[in-house]
Write an enzyme that holds these catalytic residues in place. Structure first.
Site, PDB file in Angstrom:
ATOM      1  N   GLU A  32       0.715  -1.218   0.245  1.00 30.50           N
ATOM      2  CA  GLU A  32      -0.024   0.001   0.000  1.00 30.50           C
ATOM      3  C   GLU A  32       0.831   1.002  -0.296  1.00 30.50           C
ATOM      4  O   GLU A  32       1.767   1.333   0.759  1.00 30.50           O
ATOM      5  CB  GLU A  32      -0.852  -0.018   1.244  1.00 30.50           C
ATOM      6  CG  GLU A  32      -2.109  -0.869   1.090  1.00 30.50           C
ATOM      7  CD  GLU A  32      -2.626  -0.615   2.583  1.00 30.50           C
ATOM      8  OE1 GLU A  32      -2.679   0.443   3.211  1.00 30.50           O
ATOM      9  OE2 GLU A  32      -3.518  -1.426   2.971  1.00 30.50           O
TER      10      GLU A  32
ATOM     11  N   GLU B 193     -13.340   4.748  -0.399  1.00 27.97           N
ATOM     12  CA  GLU B 193     -14.246   3.934   0.584  1.00 27.97           C
ATOM     13  C   GLU B 193     -15.302   4.421   1.375  1.00 27.97           C
ATOM     14  O   GLU B 193     -14.500   4.812   2.560  1.00 27.97           O
ATOM     15  CB  GLU B 193     -13.549   2.647   1.018  1.00 27.97           C
ATOM     16  CG  GLU B 193     -12.769   2.116   0.180  1.00 27.97           C
ATOM     17  CD  GLU B 193     -11.872   0.725   0.699  1.00 27.97           C
ATOM     18  OE1 GLU B 193     -12.182  -0.232   1.148  1.00 27.97           O
ATOM     19  OE2 GLU B 193     -10.618   1.241   0.770  1.00 27.97           O
TER      20      GLU B 193
ATOM     21  N   LYS C 238     -15.483   3.615   5.390  1.00 28.59           N
ATOM     22  CA  LYS C 238     -14.284   3.293   6.239  1.00 28.59           C
ATOM     23  C   LYS C 238     -14.313   4.228   7.590  1.00 28.59           C
ATOM     24  O   LYS C 238     -15.044   5.457   7.617  1.00 28.59           O
ATOM     25  CB  LYS C 238     -12.973   3.542   5.569  1.00 28.59           C
ATOM     26  CG  LYS C 238     -12.641   2.354   4.524  1.00 28.59           C
ATOM     27  CD  LYS C 238     -11.130   2.545   4.138  1.00 28.59           C
ATOM     28  CE  LYS C 238     -10.354   2.103   5.238  1.00 28.59           C
ATOM     29  NZ  LYS C 238      -8.846   1.979   4.717  1.00 28.59           N
TER      30      LYS C 238
ATOM     31  N   GLU D 117      -9.280   8.941   5.235  1.00 24.70           N
ATOM     32  CA  GLU D 117      -9.397   7.463   5.270  1.00 24.70           C
ATOM     33  C   GLU D 117     -10.232   7.010   4.096  1.00 24.70           C
ATOM     34  O   GLU D 117     -10.160   5.815   3.439  1.00 24.70           O
ATOM     35  CB  GLU D 117      -9.713   6.550   6.341  1.00 24.70           C
ATOM     36  CG  GLU D 117      -8.639   6.566   7.518  1.00 24.70           C
ATOM     37  CD  GLU D 117      -7.487   5.749   7.054  1.00 24.70           C
ATOM     38  OE1 GLU D 117      -7.707   4.632   6.407  1.00 24.70           O
ATOM     39  OE2 GLU D 117      -6.390   5.914   7.192  1.00 24.70           O
TER      40      GLU D 117
END
Length: 364
Positions: A267, A321, A324, A330
């Site tokens: 990542e 997303e 999250k 995030e």
């Protein structure tokens, strides 16, 4: 005998072929496909999107069968994951690991190009000593299950780590692992050396900038022009934080006698937005980081300690997303919007790459 003009024409053809090759999928460019969202496009649509890009690998955090099947016959490498919660049963029972492989690998391979299984995510820095002690046995049992169906040489097994496994990373030549983790790490690294499996790590220059929010640090983190930083241990010049973080991991591996183990970046990325108190999130910075990272990988220049090759790197993430938890950033790492349009252009589209390559050849 070939004339000068013929040789020039042949050279142009060679350059064009090389350029078009590099505009196709590149194995060292990957993307994380997280699913903590309620608005994601269907797997088939995502698979078609990926096939239109030069992304060569996709990392899943689980083993969603719909996604794995959608990527069949695409040539795209697939990393699948066993969750932290799976580790106790995988570690304690070989039959559990065998069943996991039977359920998540055998129905799809080789049409779906599964190349790596990650057992657990950032377990070593979770603080859960029970889980940490079970990590290597779980990995070994998954490897045994692969070996039993003759896939041990085709599919590797690893576990993903945060940069917090290092207690020292600056300068990069001083990189060293947390002494409290070294016993388990030694077992893991011995397994990885024996099975030629990679050490997978999550370096985030974004977080480094948040802890040192100066303009010169931002330039260093974004691969932008800067004066660089000289490693006081070996005199090597670093011009970006990504190389510095990866080389710190390499130094830590070397310090334990495992310098030949391949490093994979599981990542890395930069968010487009965040909470008001977060420093650094913006579309401009995300485009700069990811675009310059991709250019850096394509250059094949490598890092100061590992020159001449590009480390397999999975960019976080394919989509935002929206479910999250945590800081606003995030939920805002996506390269693409969920309507399949680009959030910002970092040069991944195959067709635009080919056009740009041809222009660069004939209109220089």
């Amino acid at each position: 005998m070939a004339t000068t003009s013929n040789l020039s024409f042949l050279l142009y053809l060679t350059l064009i072929a090389t350029s078009l090759y590099f505009a196709d999928s590149q194995s060292f460019i990957g993307v994380n496909y997280g699913q903590v969202a309620d608005n994601l496009p269907p797997p088939d649509a995502t698979a078609n999107l990926l096939k239109s890009t030069s992304i060569g690998k996709v990392r899943l955090y689980g083993a969603d069968p719909a996604i794995i099947k959608a990527l069949a016959n695409s040539g795209i490498g697939i990393t699948i994951g066993a969750a932290n919660g799976d580790i106790p049963s995988l570690a304690s029972d070989q039959n559990s690991a065998t069943q996991w492989v039977n359920s998540n690998v055998l129905p799809y391979y080789p049409a779906s190009n599964i190349t790596l299984i990650t057992v657990g995510n950032e377990v070593m820095t979770s603080g859960d000593n029970g889980l940490i002690s079970q990590l290597v046995p779980a990995i070994q049992n998954v490897q045994n299950a692969l070996n039993s169906v003759s896939l041990g040489g085709n599919i590797k097994v690893s576990s993903v780590h945060s940069m917090a496994v290092l207690t020292q990373s600056d300068p990069p030549s001083s990189g060293s692992f947390d002494p409290n983790l070294k016993n388990t790490l030694k077992q893991l690294l011995e397994f990885q050396k024996e099975n030629k499996a990679p050490f997978t790590i999550n370096p985030y220059p974004f977080f480094a900038y948040q802890s040192d929010p100066r303009s010169e640090t931002l330039a260093f983190c974004l691969f932008q022009p800067n004066s660089g930083r000289v490693d006081s241990g070996n005199g090597k010049l670093y011009t970006n934080m990504f190389d510095a973080q990866v080389d710190a991991v390499h130094s830590a591996l070397s310090g334990m006698g495992f310098e030949d183990i391949e490093i994979v970046v599981a990542e890395t990325g930069w968010p487009t937005r965040g909470d008001n108190n977060e420093v650094g999130p913006s579309v401009e910075n995300a485009k700069s980081y990811n675009g310059n990272l991709i250019t850096h990988l394509r250059s094949l220049v490598g890092t100061p300690l590992m020159p001449g090759k590009s480390i397999d790197t999975y960019i976080f993430a394919l989509y935002d997303e929206d479910l999250k938890p945590g800081a606003g950033s995030e939920r805002a790492f996506g390269l693409y919007k969920t309507d399949l349009s680009v959030a910002y252009d970092v040069g991944l589209d195959k067709s635009s790459q080919k056009v740009n390559k041809l222009k660069s050849l004939f209109f220089y």
